[in-house]
Motif scaffolding. Structure first.
Motif, PDB file in Angstrom:
ATOM      1  N   GLN A 265      -8.446  -0.425   4.203  1.00 28.19           N
ATOM      2  CA  GLN A 265      -7.509   0.376   3.401  1.00 28.19           C
ATOM      3  C   GLN A 265      -8.260   1.071   2.265  1.00 28.19           C
ATOM      4  OE1 GLN A 265      -4.274  -1.840   1.709  1.00 28.19           O
ATOM      5  NE2 GLN A 265      -3.914  -0.360   0.110  1.00 28.19           N
ATOM      6  N   GLU A 266      -9.156   0.324   1.637  1.00 30.59           N
ATOM      7  CA  GLU A 266      -9.869   0.876   0.491  1.00 30.59           C
ATOM      8  C   GLU A 266     -10.721   2.078   0.911  1.00 30.59           C
ATOM      9  OE1 GLU A 266     -13.035  -0.704  -2.827  1.00 30.59           O
ATOM     10  OE2 GLU A 266     -11.810  -2.195  -1.799  1.00 30.59           O
ATOM     11  N   GLU A 269      -8.503   5.035   1.332  1.00 29.20           N
ATOM     12  CA  GLU A 269      -8.016   5.515   0.035  1.00 29.20           C
ATOM     13  C   GLU A 269      -9.122   6.234  -0.720  1.00 29.20           C
ATOM     14  OE1 GLU A 269      -4.379   2.566  -1.197  1.00 29.20           O
ATOM     15  OE2 GLU A 269      -6.397   1.865  -1.583  1.00 29.20           O
ATOM     16  N   LEU A 393      -1.826   4.318   9.520  1.00 32.24           N
ATOM     17  CA  LEU A 393      -1.877   4.266   8.051  1.00 32.24           C
ATOM     18  C   LEU A 393      -0.488   4.468   7.452  1.00 32.24           C
ATOM     19  CD1 LEU A 393      -5.143   6.317   7.363  1.00 32.24           C
ATOM     20  CD2 LEU A 393      -4.860   3.853   7.357  1.00 32.24           C
ATOM     21  N   LEU A 398       0.312   4.124   3.730  1.00 37.64           N
ATOM     22  CA  LEU A 398      -0.911   4.706   3.163  1.00 37.64           C
ATOM     23  C   LEU A 398      -0.980   6.177   3.531  1.00 37.64           C
ATOM     24  CD1 LEU A 398      -3.574   2.036   4.070  1.00 37.64           C
ATOM     25  CD2 LEU A 398      -2.439   2.410   1.908  1.00 37.64           C
ATOM     26  N   SER A 399      -1.474   6.969   2.612  1.00 40.83           N
ATOM     27  CA  SER A 399      -1.642   8.386   2.921  1.00 40.83           C
ATOM     28  C   SER A 399      -2.957   8.575   3.667  1.00 40.83           C
ATOM     29  CB  SER A 399      -1.697   9.164   1.617  1.00 40.83           C
ATOM     30  OG  SER A 399      -2.367  10.373   1.838  1.00 40.83           O
ATOM     31  N   ASN A 403      -7.031   8.928  -1.962  1.00 41.26           N
ATOM     32  CA  ASN A 403      -6.054   8.620  -2.987  1.00 41.26           C
ATOM     33  C   ASN A 403      -6.786   8.334  -4.280  1.00 41.26           C
ATOM     34  OD1 ASN A 403      -4.288   7.368  -4.650  1.00 41.26           O
ATOM     35  ND2 ASN A 403      -3.438   6.022  -3.082  1.00 41.26           N
ATOM     36  N   CYS A 406      -7.242   4.713  -7.048  1.00 42.08           N
ATOM     37  CA  CYS A 406      -7.679   3.908  -5.918  1.00 42.08           C
ATOM     38  C   CYS A 406      -7.436   2.436  -6.055  1.00 42.08           C
ATOM     39  CB  CYS A 406      -9.142   4.162  -5.646  1.00 42.08           C
ATOM     40  SG  CYS A 406      -9.589   3.296  -4.185  1.00 42.08           S
ATOM     41  N   SER A 407      -7.700   1.815  -4.952  1.00 41.29           N
ATOM     42  CA  SER A 407      -7.269   0.495  -4.533  1.00 41.29           C
ATOM     43  C   SER A 407      -7.041  -0.539  -5.605  1.00 41.29           C
ATOM     44  CB  SER A 407      -8.264  -0.021  -3.528  1.00 41.29           C
ATOM     45  OG  SER A 407      -9.528   0.170  -4.083  1.00 41.29           O
ATOM     46  N   SER A 437       1.907   2.455  -2.235  1.00 38.84           N
ATOM     47  CA  SER A 437       1.882   1.486  -1.147  1.00 38.84           C
ATOM     48  C   SER A 437       3.177   0.712  -1.054  1.00 38.84           C
ATOM     49  CB  SER A 437       0.763   0.505  -1.390  1.00 38.84           C
ATOM     50  OG  SER A 437      -0.426   1.222  -1.321  1.00 38.84           O
ATOM     51  N   TYR A 438       3.562   0.474   0.156  1.00 37.59           N
ATOM     52  CA  TYR A 438       4.622  -0.487   0.499  1.00 37.59           C
ATOM     53  C   TYR A 438       5.947  -0.285  -0.212  1.00 37.59           C
ATOM     54  CZ  TYR A 438       0.140  -2.695   1.214  1.00 37.59           C
ATOM     55  OH  TYR A 438      -1.148  -2.940   1.536  1.00 37.59           O
TER      56      TYR A 438
END
Length: 1264
Positions: A265-266, A269, A393, A398-399, A403, A406-407, A437-438
């Protein structure tokens, strides 16, 4: 339940390490880390030491003090005062051993108060010195500095401070300030359980800093993790206790993708999906990759993610995700590498001096952008692939775009605004609000999602938004929700990536070339062997895949993958990765009942995500094993006490050895056995297997790339020299292999044109090989550069040479050093003196390239220059001349550079010389739109005075790419130079005259044409008259050309066999003097026709990009026209000695007969009438053409049109039965022999399946 483990499992961690300030040795500045002394003392780096490690040594993983010290604290010690931010930082690192196996390290760095009075006063002294210097600087004229914000942000902690802030934040006053120094605790483990290790370390640190002491002494917890926690067995999960809470880890089974515990994910992002895919493509093509960030953990996460996504392939080259500052010279490495470079928070990329950028992928992680090398091919099905990953994603909220927030809520990137982002074209990022997120159940997010969806083109129907796992699974899942999400997202994305390769290579086994000899001899000849049938594999692939695949098949990672396939016959033997990959490929084969040979570019989505995810969930819901709990150790009273806030020196006596009773840690086992265990356990993550195979694969692939990682020790000059020597040897070996591979391909292909063997190289592949040669040259030229200028080291060297040469030429002539070959030296040529060859001039070739406006970059110019030199067969000679200027080479290169190792350089030039043995058209075929000067010379026959000739000649030149139109040639000089767009390889010339004046008869020997840039000279033989009432009365002719090869002075003839020769000699015998012609018997004639047809059939069986000239096969020497001419000449009655009768006369008579037969309504069937109608129609059209082509020219045109429209066999049948044949041919003639005519018809029928397109010059002026 605590369980004993079987002896084959291993320990979770091998070492626990503490690094930091050694108060005994005091402050030692770290010169190697490259920090300058203008920095204030708090910003400088000082040497850190490994203060303690437990246990002392583990036999299966010897402790490497230098490497661990360097990687735990890559920048050395740093100091802070109470005004600075002192958050603990976690990062992981990797140590690669000689044999390619890896150990992982996980480090937590935090700050502790300095208690040593000496250190504090030393710091105070440094400050006094520093401030005095700064004071001097302040009173010298000021240099403009950027005004900086007065709040110290984390970036500024590293940045060189502006003077205004100097007094406030960068002072240290022993009476007023508290001094802090960094310390690091670290676990060295055989497998990368990043999350578990992070938790263990964070809880240990928390125990030291919290007001309440932990339940047990720290030693108990460290002992537990070192000796009582085993590695979870494959396919199982394990729970053990940290200081404050349980720690979980789970390990994939042998049929799942290998262990990977970093957050993908990171990466998405930070970089955005588009950039990740481009970076992935670079890694697969083994392009040098440099990651750049001020967070060590980000470097590691991106590097590990990219290499994990490559499954089933493995990165084979230098892999250093965190490059310690003391090893910066390693960026000079002329081999593919994947390295991570720490930025000091000085975001300025321009200050970074990189030796080699021609083929570099530079990834600025913190600023979300990526610089790509030129001509990077697209990953196959890129758009559908992006769509599929985006869906994964988006399902996690998640885009697919990078992003900025960030994370981990790490410090915001300074000066970064979304607005800049959208205007920054390099980013591959669209401007857009990143997704939260979420929060998918909140309406505003859905609205945003839909806006994003419109932009990315992902269809929402297919999206099943992940339910928040916490709601329904709380009862079961044992780890926290974020960790669960990480595992789910990771496995989904990895499955999508892995599925691309299983689809792309689903039938790869068919193309693996199994060695015929035993393994030993296979290994000794490994370099010479092809292990994969690349040409056949590529010919099965959809066209758009080729640019990527043809380069990918040349990589080391692909070769190693196939090697390991050859080495493992049965499943037992197979490495973990290969086994998993093969089982997936088999599954695809079973599902795809369609014929496996037909490749479609249909995109097939990943289908096994769910089961992969279930396997992980299962393990996390039901924990398979629980390790022993930490317990009191046998320590004396009072041991294990420590001061809160300081990580203590632990009691080494209790930590140096493990328990003897524990069943799974049999210390008595012989070391070798332990080692095998370690390897077995690595197999899963590192795909290593039994020692023997590991040794084999290492030897097999020892192409100068054994350096997986620089030796991490304090470097002495001798170590650096040795490393560079390895590079020099590696480059030479690579050069040898590349030249050999290119020659074998090229020779193989020309052997095919001569009828030996099968075709094996494609245009795409040739381009790939030449591109990889350009890349090798760039790497050689950037090895050991003193100062880097521009992105291409080779072009920069050429420009220096050009400049010095022009200066030298401005001085009086002849003063140049004797070593330089003067440009006046010319090449001799066998084209006679009609066209002296171009003079050999390196500078002139550079000017040609500089004049091509289409090439914008230095890298592009260097590549074009290499292509041009290859085509002119001057590459070795030009480079020799470039390097003969020793003064310049000394000025530009360090002593250890490849270009200053004389023997290696000589061998290298010698390898390049071998390219002169083959003809490349790698410049002409690539730069198709540039303007090129051509020079045309007409050579009349010397025997019959052409000087009396009064008419005005003209020519029209045609090539594979274009033709010129009619060009008038001055009759007094008979030569002309003109410039036009690249014609490609030249094929035909139409030539004629206007029949004006008293003497309009002209016997032409040949026409020569030369390309003014590449120097290619073509000869178009003629040897016929042009004029009314002479020869066949023709005023214009179509000539077919061939390339003239130059012979170098004193060099042995090295030339490829010519293509076919021109319609010269044979036909001249046949038509000018029928009596003296060599009589061919019917067998020879049949063979001639067969060969001609064969040539055409072969032409159509080649891939389109490599077909030669069809015109040559039709009208060239021994082409179809010549062969049919022999058929009609055989047994032709010649009425009188001096009057020539031409085949065309016979055909005209036959036409008259057929037309009268049609009028008189002779009763023949439909078919016959059809054929007659066609024949007469073509004859009339050719006879009424405004062009003045003679009788032989008309016959040639008829044959070409008949071949195009598949009518030749019908006409032969008609003519064989025509009464005119009986009159004009003797009884023995081929046309009167039924069986021979029938076999001729059968041979001609084979042309029916081909779609023959004629060059415009052959059928000008005919409207059929």
């Amino acid at each position: 339940m605590s369980t004993g483990f079987s002896s084959s499992s291993c320990r979770f961690a091998d070492y626990f390490v503490v690094c930091g300030l050694d108060t005994e040795s005091g402050l030692e500045p770290d010169e190697l880390s490259g920090e300058n002394f203008e920095q204030s003392p708090l910003r400088r780096t000082f040497k850190s030491k490994v203060l303690a490690h437990y246990p002392d040594n583990v036999e299966w993983n010897p402790f490497d003090q230098d490497a661990v010290g360097m990687l735990c604290m890559p920048k050395g010690l740093s100091f802070r005062t109470q005004t600075d931010i002192r958050e603990p930082q976690f990062h992981s690192f990797i140590i690669t051993r000689e044999d390619g196996s890896r150990t992982y390290g996980f480090a937590l760095t935090f700050f502790e108060e300095v208690t040593s009075k000496q250190i504090c006063s030393a710091m105070q002294t440094l400050y006094h010195m520093h401030n005095a210097e700064q004071y001097d600087i302040l009173h010298t004229p000021p240099t403009p500095r950027s005004p900086e914000d007065h709040r110290p942000t984390p970036q500024q902690l590293h940045a060189a401070p502006s003077l205004s802030r100097l007094q406030r934040f960068n002072s240290y006053d022993i009476s007023r300030d508290t001094l802090y120094v960094s310390k690091c605790i670290c676990l060295i483990t055989p497998m990368a359980f990043a999350n578990a290790c992070r938790k263990v370390l964070e809880q240990l640190h928390q125990a030291v800093t919290s007001p309440q002491p932990p339940p047990l002494p720290l030693e108990s917890y460290v002992y537990n993790v070192l000796y009582e926690v085993p590695l979870p067995p494959a396919g199982r999960s394990l729970k053990f206790s940290g200081v404050y809470g349980p720690v979980l880890c789970q390990r994939p089974s042998t049929i799942e993708l290998p262990l990977f515990d970093f957050p993908l994910q990171e990466v998405f992002e930070l970089l955005g999906l588009e950039n990740v895919l481009q970076l992935f493509t670079c890694a697969l093509l083994e392009i040098q990759i440099l990651l750049y960030s001020q967070h060590y953990q980000r470097l590691m996460t991106v590097a590990e993610s990219i290499t994990a996504l490559m499954f089933p392939f493995q990165w084979q080259h230098v892999y250093v995700p965190i490059l310690p500052a003391s090893l910066l010279h390693f960026l000079d490495a002329p081999v593919p590498y994947l390295m991570g470079l720490h930025s000091n928070g000085q975001d300025d990329r321009t200050k970074l001096e990189l030796p080699q950028e021609a083929n570099l992928c530079f990834v600025d992680i913190d600023n979300h952008f990526i610089e790509l090398p030129e001509d990077l091919p697209q990953f196959p099905n890129k758009l559908e692939f992006i769509q599929e990953i985006s869906e994964v994603l988006l399902a996690f909220g998640l885009s697919p775009e990078a992003n900025p927030q960030c994370s981990e809520g790490q410090s915001k990137i300074r000066g970064f605004r979304s607005g800049d982002m959208s205007s920054d074209k390099r980013n591959g990022n669209l401007a857009g609000s990143p997704l939260n997120s979420y929060l998918l159940r909140e309406n505003q997010t859905i609205a945003r999602l839909q806006a994003l969806v419109k932009r990315t083109g992902v269809s929402l129907e297919k999206l099943d938004v992940k339910e928040d796992t916490s709601t329904n699974k709380d009862s079961k899942v044992q780890c926290d929700e974020d960790e669960m999400k990480m595992h789910q997202l990771n496995i989904r994305v990895r499955e999508v990536f892995a599925n691309r390769f299983t689809q792309m290579f689903s039938d790869y086994e068919v193309f693996v070339i199994q060695p015929s000899q035993d393994k030993e001899s296979w290994f000794s000849n490994r370099d010479q062997m092809q292990n994969f049938d690349k040409a056949s594999f590529l010919s099965d692939q959809p066209e758009p895949y080729l640019p990527f695949l043809s380069r990918f098949l040349e990589t080391q990672m692909f070769a190693s993958f196939i090697d390991s396939k050859i080495l493992c016959h049965d499943d037992e033997d197979k490495e973990h990765t290969l086994r998993v990959f093969d089982s997936r490929v088999d599954k695809i084969r079973m599902l795809n009942v369609r014929t496996p040979t037909l490749r479609t570019s249909m995109y097939q989505k990943c289908t096994n995500i769910d089961e992969a995810e279930k396997a992980i969930e299962m393990r996390l819901c039901k924990i398979d094993h629980t390790a022993l709990h930490p317990h009191l150790l046998d320590m004396k009273i009072g041991q294990g006490r420590y001061e809160p806030g300081f990580f203590p020196r632990l009691q080494s006596d209790v930590l140096s050895t493990g328990p003897t009773s524990n069943k799974w840690a049999k210390r008595s086992a012989p070391a070798q056995w332990r080692r095998r265990d370690r390897q077995k356990q690595h197999t899963e993550h590192l795909y290593l297997d039994n020692d023997q195979r590991e040794k084999y694969i290492q030897e097999a692939r020892n192409l100068g790339t054994t350096l997986r990682q620089p030796k991490l020790s304090n470097l002495s000059p001798s170590v650096i020299a040795q490393t560079n020597w390895k590079f020099v040897e590696g480059l030479l070996k690579e050069c040898r292999n590349k030249t050999k591979r290119m020659l074998v391909e090229k020779m193989g292909r020309e052997a095919v044109e001569l009828g030996h063997g099968e075709v094996s190289i494609t245009g795409v592949e040739e381009n790939t090989l030449i591109a990889s040669l350009c890349d090798l040259l760039e790497r050689i030229w950037s090895h050991g550069l003193q100062v880097k200028q521009g992105k291409s080291a080779l072009w920069s060297h050429l420009l220096h040479y050009q400049e010095s040469k022009e200066k030298r030429d401005a001085t009086p002539a002849g003063l140049g050093p004797p070593g330089i070959i003067h440009d006046t030296e010319r090449r001799k040529s066998d084209a006679g003196c009609a066209m002296p060859p171009l003079k050999v001039s390196l500078i002139q070739d550079m000017r040609h390239i500089q004049n091509i406006s289409e090439i914008k970059t230095d890298v592009g110019k260097a590549r074009a220059w290499v292509r041009l030199s290859m085509e002119k067969k001057l590459l070795s000679r030009h480079l020799k001349q470039l390097l003969s200027d020793h003064e310049l080479t000394k000025k530009l290169y360090k002593r250890y550079a490849f270009l200053r190792c004389d023997d290696e350089k000589e061998q290298f030039l010698y390898h390049l010389l071998s390219f002169n043995a083959v003809d490349y058209f790698c410049f002409t075929n690539v730069f198709t739109t540039i303007m090129i000067p051509y020079h045309v010379v007409i050579i009349p026959s010397k025997k019959l005075g052409g000087s009396m000739f009064t008419a005005n000649p003209w020519v029209c030149v045609s090539g594979e790419l274009a033709e010129t139109g009619v060009l008038q040639v001055p009759k007094n000089t008979l030569e002309i130079t003109f410039e036009c767009q690249n014609l490609g390889k030249l094929t035909t010339i139409q030539m004629g005259h206007d029949n004006s004046g008293l003497y309009a008869k002209w016997l032409v020997e040949c026409v020569m044409v030369r390309n003014g840039i590449t120097g290619h000279t073509y000869k178009f033989p003629c040897g016929r008259w042009l004029g009314k009432g002479v020869d066949d009365g023709s005023l214009e002719r179509i000539l077919v050309g061939e390339l003239v090869t130059n012979t170098e002075n004193e060099e042995r003839m090295c030339r490829t066999p010519p293509m076919q020769q021109s319609p010269g000699m044979m036909r001249r015998f046949v038509t000018i003097s029928p009596n003296s012609k060599p009589k061919l018997n019917t067998g020879q004639i049949q063979e001639g026709v067969g060969e001609a047809i064969n040539g055409i059939v072969k032409h159509f069986h080649k891939p389109e990009k490599e077909r030669g000239s069809l015109t040559l096969l039709l009208c060239g020497e021994y082409g179809l026209v010549w062969a049919l001419e022999q058929v009609f000449q055989h047994g032709f009655k010649s009425p009188r000695l001096f009057k020539n009768v031409f085949i065309w006369d016979f055909l005209e008579k036959s036409q008259v007969y057929f037309e009268s037969a049609e009028q008189s309504q002779m009763t023949q069937d439909e078919n016959w009438q059809m054929r007659v109608r066609h024949f007469c129609h073509f004859m009339r059209a050719i006879n009424s053409t405004p062009r003045n082509i003679g009788k032989d020219g008309k016959f040639q045109m008829l044959v070409c049109l008949g071949a195009r429209d598949h009518l030749l066999h019908h006409w032969i049948a008609l003519l064989a039965e025509c009464p005119i044949t009986a009159q004009m041919y003797e009884d023995t003639a081929l046309l009167k022999d039924h069986s021979l005519v029938n076999s001729l018809i059968r041979v001609l029928q084979t042309l029916q399946e081909f779609n023959i397109t004629l060059e415009a010059s052959l059928v000008k002026g005919i409207g059929i």
